[in-house]
Enzyme design. Sequence first.
Site, mmCIF file in Angstrom:
data_model
loop_
_atom_site.group_PDB
_atom_site.id
_atom_site.type_symbol
_atom_site.label_atom_id
_atom_site.label_comp_id
_atom_site.label_asym_id
_atom_site.label_seq_id
_atom_site.Cartn_x
_atom_site.Cartn_y
_atom_site.Cartn_z
ATOM 1 N N ASP A 1 -25.186 -60.610 -35.923
ATOM 2 C CA ASP A 1 -25.632 -60.891 -37.292
ATOM 3 C C ASP A 1 -27.067 -61.408 -37.297
ATOM 4 O O ASP A 1 -27.524 -62.032 -36.334
ATOM 5 C CB ASP A 1 -24.678 -61.925 -37.917
ATOM 6 N N ASN B 1 -19.591 -52.836 -44.811
ATOM 7 C CA ASN B 1 -21.026 -52.493 -44.765
ATOM 8 C C ASN B 1 -21.385 -51.207 -45.519
ATOM 9 O O ASN B 1 -22.550 -50.984 -45.844
ATOM 10 C CB ASN B 1 -21.532 -52.393 -43.319
ATOM 11 N N TRP B 2 -20.374 -50.374 -45.843
ATOM 12 C CA TRP B 2 -20.657 -49.153 -46.624
ATOM 13 C C TRP B 2 -21.223 -49.510 -47.997
ATOM 14 O O TRP B 2 -21.844 -48.683 -48.648
ATOM 15 C CB TRP B 2 -19.377 -48.321 -46.822
#
Length: 238
Positions: free
Chosen positions: A12, A60-61
Amino acid sequence: MHLPKHVAIIMDGNGRWAEKRGLPRTAGHKVGAETLKKILTHAQKKGIEVITLYAFSSENWKRPAEEVQTLMNLFRTYLKNDVKELIKKGIRVSFIGERERFDADLQEQMNRLERQTADFQGFHVVLALSYGARNDIINAARQIAAKAAGGQIKPQEIDESFFSAHLSTADLPAPDFIIRTGGEERISNFLLWEAAYAELYFTSVFWPDFDEKALDDALETCQRRERRYGGLNMKQKI
Ligand code: FPP
């Protein structure tokens, strides 16, 4: 003291790394991909057996289309260009997550890489792509429910090891050490079932800055914690 056998990493902080430098977020992902290569080389050298990387979550899409596109192109380039090197180094590569959501050419690359490296024994890299742990658990439950409904198993035969065998991580040892970079201290739907006994390690270092020394420090902390528990085994230490 023991080195963890299976290290899992939530990579991250790419976006914030870039924003801090006045760069587009996608620049952070590009540097992040280079970091990934360095960390894999180092982890193999250290003797870690399995490393699982959270490269793209099922959530995350929902990111802006341009950012998703950059990530897809990075996966594409990475899988294509680095394959020979991975094979030369004897690295086994596999994928967990909703593979069917990716473009056909990417799916083909993933399948091919898994096939080509399936027999390698030394070091195993697992990329979590479009992965979500709850979804994985639901898939396992569905498979088991179908077996029960079909009369192949009885409900009382379902135990932890039977359940684990239906997860996408069935062929992996449980992760014993989970690292999250970027300052957040959450698991974010990563390996929920598998992380039951894992040591957790959070660092504020953004993923693009996570280098060999940072991995050494993390591993050293893991080993120090283990030393503090003395002769007690994993279960006793809870
Ligand atoms: C999280 O940072 C990172 C990602 C969503 C992508 C991880 C991808 C890579 C490290 C690069 C490529 C990987 C491969 C397999 C080639 P973030 O964007 O959430 O950062 P932020 O929290 O600072 O916004």
